[in-house]
Design an enzyme around this catalytic site. Structure first.
Site, short mmCIF file in Angstrom:
data_model
loop_
_atom_site.label_atom_id
_atom_site.label_comp_id
_atom_site.label_asym_id
_atom_site.label_seq_id
_atom_site.Cartn_x
_atom_site.Cartn_y
_atom_site.Cartn_z
N GLY A 1 0.81 -1.20 0.00
CA GLY A 1 0.00 0.00 0.00
C GLY A 1 0.85 1.26 0.00
N THR A 2 1.97 1.21 0.69
CA THR A 2 2.88 2.36 0.70
C THR A 2 3.40 2.64 -0.70
OG1 THR A 2 3.55 2.05 3.00
CG2 THR A 2 5.11 3.19 1.57
N GLN B 1 -7.70 1.97 5.20
CA GLN B 1 -8.45 1.54 6.38
C GLN B 1 -9.92 1.26 6.09
OE1 GLN B 1 -7.57 0.60 9.27
NE2 GLN B 1 -5.43 1.21 9.25
N SER C 1 -4.29 -1.26 0.68
CA SER C 1 -3.34 -2.31 1.03
C SER C 1 -4.09 -3.54 1.53
CB SER C 1 -2.38 -1.81 2.11
OG SER C 1 -1.34 -2.72 2.34
N ALA C 2 -3.74 -4.70 1.00
CA ALA C 2 -4.51 -5.92 1.27
C ALA C 2 -4.46 -6.37 2.71
CB ALA C 2 -4.02 -7.04 0.36
N HIS C 3 -3.34 -6.15 3.40
CA HIS C 3 -3.24 -6.68 4.77
C HIS C 3 -4.15 -5.94 5.73
CE1 HIS C 3 -0.45 -3.29 5.22
NE2 HIS C 3 -0.58 -3.42 6.51
N CYS D 1 4.98 7.98 23.83
CA CYS D 1 5.87 7.20 24.70
C CYS D 1 5.96 5.74 24.29
CB CYS D 1 5.39 7.28 26.15
SG CYS D 1 5.30 8.95 26.75
#
Length: 460
Positions: A69-70, A177, A194-196, A320
């Site tokens: 996807g990136t 998303q 993105s498939a994942h 954090c």
């Protein structure tokens, strides 16, 4: 062990597993070859492209598969900017885009272009009018996610797409998303996913570019995937990605309604069970499976580790966490509390009992972390001071806020507490603490030594 981090990577859907195994046997050959094994592979690739295009809402010849996807985002941004370089070099994005979009913007700026970030409100959504106001002359491309990956807020894609159409600016939508939950509203020019994120295998992205959009792929290319994603296709993974996308979309209405009820339960119960908590993101216009909340006086990394010990896998946008010492750019843009941040994103099939157990465990975990950090406020002094200075230099979140909370009762109403802190999170978390606790945040100054100082006036 309940896995509550589907927004990072959803578990492999059973249909994806079946399709992957079948395609390993049938789809191993080169789909560009004319012999029978190649033709068989080509049929699988074409069928996967048609299924994915149907889910996206585009023509099959407008969609290509990418290695992630990136990569789809980077290729979409760079290709659209290059195709419209004669128009100008301005890229407009929302301030809460995924890091892949922001990194593409950084590369564009480094090459001499300009990037404009449109701010968001406290729920994480852009104002369509504010976005439209930035689509001025010289704007080559606009980017807007369909829904936020950290807080789940859905963006007004339809309204922004209409503004882009009126301005003659193509709109790239990062739908990573949301695509598994339904189609993106019409009006976009480019779309990446993105498939994942929907239960397909990792290592498969998709990029759709509407016909008529000026697009010039950057970098070396070949004859595969219309020159937009060079290299041998991972056909078994592509087949599994397309099959799982079709499957999750068929289940989306029923499963989305079920998960929304579970998330509503978390949104309502967490503030009741845990004091000093801020639930962030839009309460209505949001993804059905995701909820994010931040806890005052809590170290985010410790909180996630303790929840892991209790058997819950969750993530965080906190300043954090182990991966970063700076606040999440999403939480920072929203102006909400970043310390003690927890993102719960439920995968399909999540059991109601697991959510109930999470709610039962959370209060004790938060209380334990706060106790270890010494977060109990000190009693007020008999004669409150006019002003106090808290030296929290060299201390990381949430210690500066804890120290502030301890002494605020030691100054009179109208008096001030100045917190010295060189932690970047303090710039966000101290104003957020003031809003949650009904105190007045005066602003940021600097000491004579140049150290950041945050001034709080006691109001209650």
């Amino acid at each position: 062990m309940p896995y509550f981090d589907a927004a990072s990577a959803a578990p492999l859907h059973p249909v994806a597993r079946q399709a992957l195994l079948a395609a390993l046997d049938e789809g191993w050959a080169d789909p560009a070859r004319l012999y029978r094994e190649g033709r068989r592979a080509r049929l699988l690739l074409d069928a996967a492209r048609e299924a994915a295009a149907e889910a996206v809402g585009c023509r099959p010849d407008e969609l290509v598969f990418t290695p992630s996807g990136t990569r789809a985002v980077h290729s979409g941004v760079s290709g659209a900017l290059a195709g419209r370089r004669r128009v100008g070099g301005r890229l407009v994005v929302s301030a809460v885009e995924h890091s892949s979009v922001l990194h593409a913007g950084e590369a564009h700026a480094a090459a001499g272009g300009t990037v404009t970030e449109v701010p968001v409100g406290r729920t994480g959504a852009v104002d369509p009018a504010a976005f439209a106001a930035e689509l001025g002359e010289g704007t080559a491309l606009a980017c807007l996610q369909s829904a936020n990956h950290e807080v789940g807020t859905e963006q007004p894609v339809a309204e922004v797409a209409e503004a882009c159409r009126a301005a003659g600016v193509p709109l790239l939508v990062d739908a990573a998303q949301s695509l598994g939950w339904g189609p993106v509203p019409e009006g976009w020019s480019l779309l990446a996913a993105s498939a994942h994120k929907w239960g397909g295998p990792a290592g498969v992205g998709l990029l759709a570019v509407r016909k008529g959009v000026r697009f010039a792929p950057q970098g070396p290319s070949d004859e595969r995937e219309s020159g937009r994603a060079p290299g041998f296709e991972n056909l078994p993974a592509i087949v599994a990605a397309a099959a799982s996308l079709r499957a999750v979309r068929a289940e989306a209405a029923a499963e989305g309604a079920r998960l929304r009820e579970l998330v509503d339960r978390i949104r309502a119960r967490v503030p009741e069970l845990v004091p000093d908590v801020e639930v962030v993101g839009d309460p209505v216009r949001r993804l059905p499976h995701l909820v994010t909340f931040s806890c005052l006086y809590v170290d985010g990394e410790t909180l996630l580790s303790e929840l892991d010990r209790e058997g819950f896998s969750v993530s965080s946008g906190s300043s954090c966490t182990s991966s970063t010492l700076t606040p999440s750019h999403v939480l920072r843009a929203m102006g909400v509390l970043s310390e003690g941040n927890v993102r719960v994103s439920l995968p399909a099939g999540t059991d109601s009992a697991d959510v109930d157990r999470f709610l039962a465990v959370l209060p004790g975990v938060v209380a334990s972390v706060r106790e270890r950090l010494g977060a109990a406020p000190a009693a007020a002094e008999p004669e409150p001071a006019e002003e106090l200075v808290v030296d929290a230099l060299g201390k990381r979140c949430p210690i500066p806020v804890i120290e502030l909370a301890k002494v605020i009762g030691s100054v009179r109403v109208g008096g001030t507490v100045t917190v010295l802190s060189d932690d970047a999170a303090a710039r966000l978390d101290i104003p957020a603490w003031c809003e949650m606790r009904g105190q007045r945040y005066v602003g940021e100054t600097a000491t004579s030594q140049g150290a950041p100082a945050y001034v709080v006036r006691r109001a209650v």
